[in-house]
Design a protein around this motif. Structure first.
Motif, PDB file in Angstrom:
ATOM      1  N   TRP A 103       0.834  -1.199   0.000  1.00  0.00           N
ATOM      2  CA  TRP A 103       0.000   0.000   0.000  1.00  0.00           C
ATOM      3  C   TRP A 103       0.870   1.250   0.000  1.00  0.00           C
ATOM      4  CZ3 TRP A 103      -3.472  -2.162   4.453  1.00  0.00           C
ATOM      5  CH2 TRP A 103      -4.484  -2.978   3.907  1.00  0.00           C
TER       6      TRP A 103
ATOM      7  N   THR B  14       2.619   1.789  -3.329  1.00  0.00           N
ATOM      8  CA  THR B  14       1.667   2.191  -4.368  1.00  0.00           C
ATOM      9  C   THR B  14       1.307   3.663  -4.229  1.00  0.00           C
ATOM     10  OG1 THR B  14       0.739  -0.040  -4.503  1.00  0.00           O
ATOM     11  CG2 THR B  14      -0.597   1.745  -5.377  1.00  0.00           C
TER      12      THR B  14
ATOM     13  N   ASN C  83      -5.996   1.035  -1.334  1.00  0.00           N
ATOM     14  CA  ASN C  83      -6.349  -0.277  -0.801  1.00  0.00           C
ATOM     15  C   ASN C  83      -6.227  -1.298  -1.916  1.00  0.00           C
ATOM     16  OD1 ASN C  83      -7.604  -2.298   1.091  1.00  0.00           O
ATOM     17  ND2 ASN C  83      -8.020  -0.417   2.234  1.00  0.00           N
ATOM     18  N   SER C  84      -6.581  -2.529  -1.619  1.00  0.00           N
ATOM     19  CA  SER C  84      -6.370  -3.602  -2.584  1.00  0.00           C
ATOM     20  C   SER C  84      -7.264  -4.779  -2.218  1.00  0.00           C
ATOM     21  CB  SER C  84      -4.889  -4.014  -2.583  1.00  0.00           C
ATOM     22  OG  SER C  84      -4.464  -4.338  -1.264  1.00  0.00           O
ATOM     23  N   THR C  85      -6.953  -5.930  -2.735  1.00  0.00           N
ATOM     24  CA  THR C  85      -7.753  -7.133  -2.502  1.00  0.00           C
ATOM     25  C   THR C  85      -8.118  -7.345  -1.034  1.00  0.00           C
ATOM     26  OG1 THR C  85      -6.567  -8.101  -4.386  1.00  0.00           O
ATOM     27  CG2 THR C  85      -7.935  -9.585  -3.073  1.00  0.00           C
TER      28      THR C  85
ATOM     29  N   ALA D 156      -9.340   1.488  -9.812  1.00  0.00           N
ATOM     30  CA  ALA D 156      -8.253   0.516  -9.687  1.00  0.00           C
ATOM     31  C   ALA D 156      -7.146   0.983 -10.617  1.00  0.00           C
ATOM     32  CB  ALA D 156      -8.734  -0.872 -10.091  1.00  0.00           C
TER      33      ALA D 156
ATOM     34  N   GLY E 190      -1.821  -3.754 -10.851  1.00  0.00           N
ATOM     35  CA  GLY E 190      -1.863  -5.110 -10.348  1.00  0.00           C
ATOM     36  C   GLY E 190      -0.467  -5.523  -9.931  1.00  0.00           C
TER      37      GLY E 190
ATOM     38  N   ASN F 101      -2.945  -9.222  -7.337  1.00  0.00           N
ATOM     39  CA  ASN F 101      -3.548  -8.330  -6.352  1.00  0.00           C
ATOM     40  C   ASN F 101      -3.718  -6.955  -6.978  1.00  0.00           C
ATOM     41  OD1 ASN F 101      -4.306  -6.952  -3.974  1.00  0.00           O
ATOM     42  ND2 ASN F 101      -2.160  -6.574  -3.422  1.00  0.00           N
ATOM     43  N   TRP F 102      -4.965  -6.529  -7.180  1.00  0.00           N
ATOM     44  CA  TRP F 102      -5.192  -5.175  -7.676  1.00  0.00           C
ATOM     45  C   TRP F 102      -4.945  -4.184  -6.548  1.00  0.00           C
ATOM     46  CZ3 TRP F 102      -8.593  -2.368  -4.861  1.00  0.00           C
ATOM     47  CH2 TRP F 102      -9.532  -3.071  -4.094  1.00  0.00           C
ATOM     48  N   ARG F 103      -4.560  -2.998  -6.916  1.00  0.00           N
ATOM     49  CA  ARG F 103      -4.491  -1.894  -5.958  1.00  0.00           C
ATOM     50  C   ARG F 103      -5.149  -0.679  -6.585  1.00  0.00           C
ATOM     51  NH1 ARG F 103       1.387  -3.106  -4.828  1.00  0.00           N
ATOM     52  NH2 ARG F 103       1.348  -4.816  -3.348  1.00  0.00           N
TER      53      ARG F 103
ATOM     54  N   TRP G 138       4.926  -3.626 -11.688  1.00  0.00           N
ATOM     55  CA  TRP G 138       3.470  -3.610 -11.702  1.00  0.00           C
ATOM     56  C   TRP G 138       2.924  -3.884 -13.097  1.00  0.00           C
ATOM     57  CZ3 TRP G 138       3.352   1.782  -8.951  1.00  0.00           C
ATOM     58  CH2 TRP G 138       3.569   1.606  -7.570  1.00  0.00           C
TER      59      TRP G 138
END
Length: 325
Positions: free
Chosen positions: A45, A48, A96-98, A121, A124, A254-256, A294
């Motif tokens: 996090w 990102t 945030n993410s998954t 989004a 990833g 994992n998407w962010r 990414w």
């Protein structure tokens, strides 16, 4: 005075005025963004938010960016804070993410993505399994064999709570290797940086983390990456095999992305989403994207909401299968 122009020229002038007006309407106007990070420094996090902020600032898409780390409750503390301060937080975007889906399903906190404003989004990040450079495990296959012989002899660290994404990905991988996913000995740390410190100090044998975090320490020569969870190898980590090519039928990305407070207007949310979309066309973005390994996942507004709803169904089914619900 415009009457003295020929019709074609007058039309061209009017068309130009209209085009200019339209360009003003569609151009995003975001002066500053305050990034709220629900975990500590050194995690996915954090990287990102700071990576995206770096791009927006250097490319001058946004005049000013700032950051705030707020750990606690598996991310729930920051979510609650953003809701409680909604009216004063219209310039705040929480990364945030998954895990926001996973932890909501697991009742780690009472809120869900529906209590916020999904903005977009953006990226990833594949998961990766990391060991210290002097570890006896030379391959992920070695790790699977040890786990299948004695699951409790393999401790897996992650930068989040039990039942979270790092735990879920490890369980998924060992299940693909023929092991019992419910027997994963998972050690929870508050943020990826602390989990990595636990690995390097010998508290645990392997780290389940994002590929981007793994690449940073691998480049420093402190760890080795045994495998990653993409469909194919990453261009920025060509020497790291995928689980699939090793014979384990497991993939994960994992998407962010970013969320606004429940009080920001739809117009404001669209402005944020547009700025994030414009980011992809900058040279600064390409540099940061490749630095972290990414992949691009751009889903703004309603598309992001539909994506989250589908994730909730799919992850809920997987968590039930693995015994996490």
């Amino acid at each position: 005075m415009f009457k003295q122009y020929r019709k074609g020229k007058s039309t061209a002038i009017i068309a130009g005025v209209i085009a200019a007006a339209l360009s003003i309407n569609v151009q995003a106007s975001v002066d500053n963004i305050h990034f709220l990070v629900p975990g500590g420094a050194g995690g996915g996090w954090d990287s990102t938010a700071r990576g995206v902020g770096e791009v927006l600032s250097k490319s001058e898409l946004v005049e000013q960016v700032s950051y705030e780390n707020m750990s606690g409750g598996g991310g729930g503390k920051a979510i609650a804070y953003l809701i409680q301060t909604a009216e004063q937080s219209t310039d705040t975007l929480m990364v945030n993410s998954t895990p926001i889906v996973i932890r909501s399903l697991a009742k780690v906190f009472p809120q869900s993505f529906r209590d916020l404003t999904p903005v977009a989004a953006t990226i990833g990040d594949y998961a990766a399994f990391v060991v210290p450079k002097d570890s006896k495990y030379q391959s992920f296959t070695d790790l699977v064999e040890q786990y299948n012989n004695d699951p409790r002899s393999v401790s897996v660290a992650g930068g989040s709570a039990r039942g979270s994404m790092d735990h879920l990905v490890a369980a998924l991988a060992f299940k693909a290797g023929g092991g019992d996913p419910r027997q994963v000995k998972y050690l929870a740390y508050d943020a990826g940086g602390k989990a990595m410190a636990g690995l390097l100090s010998g508290e645990t044998q392997v780290l389940s983390t994002g590929l981007s975090e793994a690449l940073t320490l691998a480049a420093a020569g402190e760890v080795r990456i045994l495998a990653m969870t993409g469909e194919e190898r990453s261009p920025v980590a060509p020497n790291v095999p995928t689980l699939k090519e090793l014979g384990y039928d497991a993939t994960f990305v994992n998407w962010r992305g970013f969320f606004g407070s429940p009080e920001i207007s739809q117009a404001r949310a669209k402005e944020y989403a547009q700025v994030l979309g414009e980011m992809y066309d900058t040279p600064e973005w390409k540099s940061v994207r490749d630095r972290y390994g990414w992949t691009e996942i751009y889903k703004p507004g309603d598309e992001f909401m539909h994506f989250l709803e589908q994730q909730e169904k799919e992850i809920g089914a997987l968590m039930t299968e693995l015994g996490f619900m």
